[in-house]
Enzyme design. Structure first.
Site, PDB file in Angstrom:
ATOM      1  N   HIS A   1       0.882  -1.171   0.000  1.00  0.00           N
ATOM      2  CA  HIS A   1       0.000   0.000   0.000  1.00  0.00           C
ATOM      3  C   HIS A   1       0.922   1.225   0.000  1.00  0.00           C
ATOM      4  O   HIS A   1       2.013   1.172   0.582  1.00  0.00           O
ATOM      5  CB  HIS A   1      -0.837  -0.047   1.272  1.00  0.00           C
ATOM      6  CG  HIS A   1      -1.921   0.981   1.380  1.00  0.00           C
ATOM      7  ND1 HIS A   1      -1.676   2.289   1.725  1.00  0.00           N
ATOM      8  CD2 HIS A   1      -3.261   0.886   1.206  1.00  0.00           C
ATOM      9  CE1 HIS A   1      -2.821   2.950   1.768  1.00  0.00           C
ATOM     10  NE2 HIS A   1      -3.799   2.129   1.452  1.00  0.00           N
TER      11      HIS A   1
ATOM     12  N   GLN B   1      -4.433  -5.146   7.100  1.00  0.00           N
ATOM     13  CA  GLN B   1      -5.405  -6.099   6.552  1.00  0.00           C
ATOM     14  C   GLN B   1      -5.351  -7.447   7.251  1.00  0.00           C
ATOM     15  O   GLN B   1      -6.071  -8.371   6.852  1.00  0.00           O
ATOM     16  CB  GLN B   1      -5.171  -6.271   5.032  1.00  0.00           C
ATOM     17  CG  GLN B   1      -5.372  -4.993   4.228  1.00  0.00           C
ATOM     18  CD  GLN B   1      -6.827  -4.526   4.161  1.00  0.00           C
ATOM     19  OE1 GLN B   1      -7.746  -5.271   4.491  1.00  0.00           O
ATOM     20  NE2 GLN B   1      -7.032  -3.286   3.736  1.00  0.00           N
TER      21      GLN B   1
ATOM     22  N   LYS C   1     -10.715  -0.052  10.243  1.00  0.00           N
ATOM     23  CA  LYS C   1     -10.891  -1.276   9.447  1.00  0.00           C
ATOM     24  C   LYS C   1     -11.259  -2.461  10.330  1.00  0.00           C
ATOM     25  O   LYS C   1     -11.428  -3.573   9.837  1.00  0.00           O
ATOM     26  CB  LYS C   1      -9.590  -1.595   8.711  1.00  0.00           C
ATOM     27  CG  LYS C   1      -9.236  -0.599   7.604  1.00  0.00           C
ATOM     28  CD  LYS C   1      -8.094  -1.141   6.751  1.00  0.00           C
ATOM     29  CE  LYS C   1      -7.283  -0.052   6.111  1.00  0.00           C
ATOM     30  NZ  LYS C   1      -7.872   0.484   4.884  1.00  0.00           N
TER      31      LYS C   1
ATOM     32  N   ASP D   1       3.136  -4.002   8.180  1.00  0.00           N
ATOM     33  CA  ASP D   1       1.864  -3.325   7.915  1.00  0.00           C
ATOM     34  C   ASP D   1       0.759  -4.352   8.148  1.00  0.00           C
ATOM     35  O   ASP D   1       0.551  -5.248   7.327  1.00  0.00           O
ATOM     36  CB  ASP D   1       1.842  -2.803   6.475  1.00  0.00           C
ATOM     37  CG  ASP D   1       0.521  -2.131   6.136  1.00  0.00           C
ATOM     38  OD1 ASP D   1      -0.450  -2.264   6.917  1.00  0.00           O
ATOM     39  OD2 ASP D   1       0.451  -1.488   5.074  1.00  0.00           O
TER      40      ASP D   1
ATOM     41  N   CYS E   1      -4.636   2.453  -3.691  1.00  0.00           N
ATOM     42  CA  CYS E   1      -3.367   2.908  -3.086  1.00  0.00           C
ATOM     43  C   CYS E   1      -2.251   1.907  -3.297  1.00  0.00           C
ATOM     44  O   CYS E   1      -1.385   1.743  -2.422  1.00  0.00           O
ATOM     45  CB  CYS E   1      -3.542   3.204  -1.604  1.00  0.00           C
ATOM     46  SG  CYS E   1      -4.716   4.516  -1.280  1.00  0.00           S
TER      47      CYS E   1
HETATM   48  C1  LIG Z   1      -2.382  -2.646   3.616  1.00  0.00           C
HETATM   49  C2  LIG Z   1      -2.727  -1.256   4.056  1.00  0.00           C
HETATM   50  N1  LIG Z   1      -1.776  -0.459   4.551  1.00  0.00           N
HETATM   51  C3  LIG Z   1      -2.033   0.783   4.977  1.00  0.00           C
HETATM   52  C4  LIG Z   1      -3.282   1.320   4.885  1.00  0.00           C
HETATM   53  C5  LIG Z   1      -3.498   2.730   5.361  1.00  0.00           C
HETATM   54  O1  LIG Z   1      -4.299   2.734   6.506  1.00  0.00           O
HETATM   55  P1  LIG Z   1      -4.957   4.110   6.965  1.00  0.00           P
HETATM   56  O2  LIG Z   1      -5.764   4.594   5.844  1.00  0.00           O
HETATM   57  O3  LIG Z   1      -5.755   3.761   8.164  1.00  0.00           O
HETATM   58  O4  LIG Z   1      -3.830   5.024   7.286  1.00  0.00           O
HETATM   59  C6  LIG Z   1      -4.326   0.528   4.353  1.00  0.00           C
HETATM   60  C7  LIG Z   1      -5.714   1.026   4.206  1.00  0.00           C
HETATM   61  O5  LIG Z   1      -6.016   2.044   3.643  1.00  0.00           O
HETATM   62  C8  LIG Z   1      -4.045  -0.788   3.937  1.00  0.00           C
HETATM   63  O6  LIG Z   1      -4.999  -1.574   3.432  1.00  0.00           O
END
Ligand SMILES: Cc1ncc(COP(=O)(O)O)c(C=O)c1O
Ligand SMILES: Cc1ncc(COP(=O)(O)O)c(C=O)c1O
Lengths: 416, 155, 416, 155
Positions: free
Chosen positions: C131, C211, C234, C208, C372
């Protein structure tokens, strides 16, 4: 009107032990009217979704709510919706500016960001009455760039001592950051005069508007500041939300600090390009429900009228100040004419922590400690004070409740 | 199928999205005369367009583009190219302004076909906030490229 | 059980035009059960106050709620409450690590922070399926320190290609940052193997976990990562909240990025000293109501059981994958065995934006775009896909509703 | 006045907060023999204490401190100093552990006066989470300083 609107705040019906609650800690965080609380329920039950990324109906509704919030804020403080950046709190907003300048000074942001670059020949000016949020980031910036950190001292009456303004804010000054209203003294600073001096030496102006935006009519456009920060939670809004306001050309050339999704245009494995403000500074999923709730709060404030709120709180401030003047052994910090309903005081022979504890036992909620302004307290020769701070929902009875309890404190602790 | 969807995806739009007018090899640096070019991107979905304009001495103009995106954005570029081929620079500014207004009308305006031609078919898009950017992508590129072309004419 | 708990989510009763809502966009943000929504009402009506700074009763209650949240998270993902830092979202959490290392590399944080210092001889490793939140901050760090950014490629089946793991993650590697689960492909990565390699070359590991934490049992202690990030929104929690988890000795020596109130011990006009974690990284007023709400969410998840949630979503994933396999012209990205209920696909001849619009008209909420993850999409030769992602409240009917509508898309757009 | 308040501010505590045992000029660098010193601060309110311990050959110890803070924190330092003067290092560790336990009991424990002496009067503090740090400030300093003193003895 003000006696009626008190009923909009459910928490004010709380009883603390045998006493009604007199909440005089709005300088720390405000209470919320039912309509703001209801917005959470409504948002999460009807239109919760991630914004800006989806074609589906919920996402569209969530995006609408999110963007409408910017319009609300622009109506409140001036400027256009694109000038309103959402942050987690005012502290993040101030850090975005300080750290953005730091990054610009280290080569980030290309040509456009060069205007922000700082070096050892430059100075940053703050004041001795700043909240740590508008002091520590500038200390860090000074350390990182070699720029000199200077400050404007505070007088015995709790006002900025401007006698050396011209030599403190001089040709080397690239950033002048100061608070609109002191969160300890309640003093309203002469923004116009300070901005005038900044303009004369071509310095950026960063305004900490945390204690002004909730309590009086404020237009960042009229004040002609470059950046301003405030928090939603002090203005009837939810926790977890603040805002950075800036002039568009500055916002669009300041390097972002937090990077990630939703603030980029193109990303390859090697490099990324960033969007313009406001998204530029809004990496990741944003506090959408919080924005929706704050929009409700902003509308509520507008309906009541910030001029009326200001007058109402002035009256409460007078009740507090007059009352305290009659209590032996209690000394108020500062004595500025131009002020809001925030009053910090020292009780001879009783530590602030004990004062607060006694007041709490009488249902009065105040803040004790240094209120994130250690240097200001040191300036007045104390480490901690007790602070009462009003808001639109307070009434004279709240103030009387404090005064009655305060008059008993010294005898309770045998300090008479 | 909801009527909103039928208004969004009118046959004209679907047709334009498939047989795309103006979608051609770009001249790039080989362009001569009064010209401009602009690259626009919709960061939400990654849709892109690169669009070139060429000004003729008589006020006529040619639009060429290459892009990748949804039916709305591609159809919009196609309609734009068609209109540009049939009219003058001055008229295109009028059309552009009208189209912009239509897109931000949230469904309250009808597209004026006499002025907008096939672009009037995009009136349904304005009810879908998330799609307005798609419809405007090529127009933003067009305005930018045309400005450049005009500047190069003045020099 | 899963059919019953669906009733806990009021938004799922929404109708979109004439269709019931099939919400398959939980990969972007999850919906909230009534108990989480109610926590906001309860918090703001009964115990809202600024935390950690006051002696009064409301402040004590608010502080309790805030700190109890850390315990809840520690129970969920392992470790102790002090290892849980609150952030605005997962993106901030990842940035705290990347920017903290940046600051350490530029002399901040003194002796203790030297272990984090990066230079041109070092490398940072990520993967091609990250991401943007776990890619862009590392690009910035590489730019700022001169360190080399490397990445592990992705195979045609949407898994990490580990054939060159040993040469990519080598003795120069100081940071290895990767996602536990891909937010596009749904692939669960072999964390143990990756951590093993990192340990062999003495690299920090940043996970990270956005998910994974909401969808399966995860213990950061068992996985032996150094830092991990995830977002509350999430995982049935509110917007405006995420978390950084870290090993205590690392958290306590990493220089903070956002500075200001409530994270300092002493402040003079000249300099400041910082507290240990977690407060070290929590400058300014925190998302207290959000933490209270997330605590409710974490309890809810624990009651249902993350193992059961994982199994439930595996079943839904199978329904989706089998169903899509039968729709001509629709191709799923990736084919990993180990996966969660996140399925991204391409529809031949129809752009994802149009697919999403059609599905929305049939009541199906999915995400369209690059999610993203532009580099990953480029890897598969597309700029945008449509993504369906499940959660505990979804059922087979939601999937069927998607499949039925999806089967109609190509004919609607004349792409057959 | 609520009974909770009376429990919090017991007369013993108010007395100690005013006539403070051990509150004396510090030796600082002039200290000789087995000694240690610690500076602790409560960042919430700015309360501070600087505390020195000196170990005698017979296991006895002296505590001296200087500080600025609320009645709870000052009384706690005073009580600590009194206890330290009457007992051995080994016993002080037991007392410290008991006091720590008492403070985190949220009002569920009674202070055992035979062991804790005047420190038992702090049982009411444990019902005020925001004040526990006040009561513990000097004890944290004491533990730290004592550790140093013991280390210097072993060297
Ligand atoms: C794998 C992953 N990393 C990072 C993020 C970023 O999370 P956030 O939007 O809560 O900062 C997301 C979701 O948008 C994600 O799915
Ligand atoms: C003057 C002033 N500046 C900055 C802040 C910091 O605001 P926040 O806590 O929302 O970051 C506050 C309040 O705490 C304040 O009163």
């Amino acid at each position: 009107m003000f006696s009626r609107l008190r009923n909009d705040f459910p928490i004010l019906d709380t009883r603390v032990g045998e006493s009604p609650l007199s909440y005089l800690d709005s300088g720390a965080t405000s209470q919320k009217p039912q309509c703001v609380i209801d917005t959470f329920t409504e948002y999460y039950s009807q239109r919760n979704a991630a914004v800006h990324r989806g074609a589906h109906t919920l996402a569209v509704m969530a995006t609408d709510a999110f963007e409408a919030g910017r319009e609300g804020v622009a109506n409140l403080v001036g400027g256009t919706p694109e000038q309103v950046v959402w942050t987690k709190n005012a502290t993040e907003a101030l850090n975005i500016v300080a750290l953005g300048i730091d990054r610009a000074s280290h080569g980030f942001g290309g040509e456009a960001a060069k205007r922000f670059g700082l070096g050892p020949e430059d100075s940053i000016v703050v004041t001795e009455m700043e909240h740590h949020a508008n002091l520590v980031p500038w200390q860090q910036l000074a350390e990182s760039t070699g720029a000199q950190l200077r400050w404007i001292p505070v007088t015995d009456t709790g006002e900025l001592d401007l006698s050396d303004l011209e030599s403190i804010v001089d040709e080397t000054t690239k950033v002048f950051a100061f608070t609109h209203v002191s969160n300890v003294l309640g003093t309203i600073n002469p923004v116009q005069r300070l901005v005038g001096r900044a303009r004369a030496v071509d310095s950026l102006v960063v305004l900490d508007a945390c204690q002004s935006v909730p309590h009086m009519p404020v237009s960042f456009v009229d004040l002609d500041v470059d950046f301003a920060a405030f928090s939603a939670h002090k203005a009837l809004g939810p926790t977890g939300l603040g805002s950075l306001w800036g002039k568009s050309d500055l916002l669009n050339s300041l390097p972002p600090v937090l990077t990630g999704g939703s603030m980029i245009t193109t990303v390859t494995m090697e490099e990324s390009r960033f969007m313009d403000a406001p998204q530029r500074f809004e990496a990741g999923t944003q506090p959408v429900a919080e924005v929706a709730a704050f929009t409700t709060a902003v509308n509520y404030l507008a309906e009541v009228g910030l001029d009326k709120i200001f007058d109402h709180e002035r009256q409460l401030a007078a009740v507090l100040l007059d009352g305290i003047a009659n209590i032996p052994g209690v000394t108020v910090l500062g004595a500025a004419e131009e002020r809001i309903g925030t009053v910090a005081f020292d009780v001879a022979g009783v530590h602030a922590h004990d004062v607060g504890q006694y007041l709490d036992s009488q249902g009065v909620a105040v803040r004790v400690g240094h209120h994130c302004a250690q240097p200001l307290h040191r300036r007045f020769g104390v480490t901690a004070t007790t602070r009462a701070s009003t808001y639109l929902y307070n009434n004279t009875e709240d103030c009387e409740q404090l005064l009655t309890a305060l008059a008993e404190v010294r005898s309770f602790f045998g300090a008479e | 199928m909801s009527t909103q969807m039928q208004q969004l995806y009118q046959q004209v739009i679907l047709d334009h999205s498939r047989s795309r007018i103006g979608n051609a090899d770009l001249l790039g640096d080989a362009a001569t005369g009064a010209h401009g070019s602009s690259h626009q991107i919709n960061p939400t979905c990654g849709d892109e367009i690169e669009l070139e304009t060429e000004l003729a001495g008589d006020g006529g103009l040619t639009v060429r583009w290459s892009g990748d995106g949804c039916s709305i954005s591609m159809a919009s570029a196609s309609v734009l190219s068609e209109l540009a081929g049939d009219t003058t620079v001055a008229d295109m500014f009028v059309i552009e302004a009208k189209f912009h207004e239509l897109m931000h009308s949230r469904g309250t305006l009808e597209g004026e076909e006499e002025i907008l031609g096939d672009a009037a078919a995009f009136s349904g898009v304005s009810k879908f906030p998330a799609r307005i950017k798609c419809a405007l992508l090529s127009w933003v590129a067009f305005k930018d490229a045309l400005n450049q072309a005009q500047t190069s004419l003045e020099e």
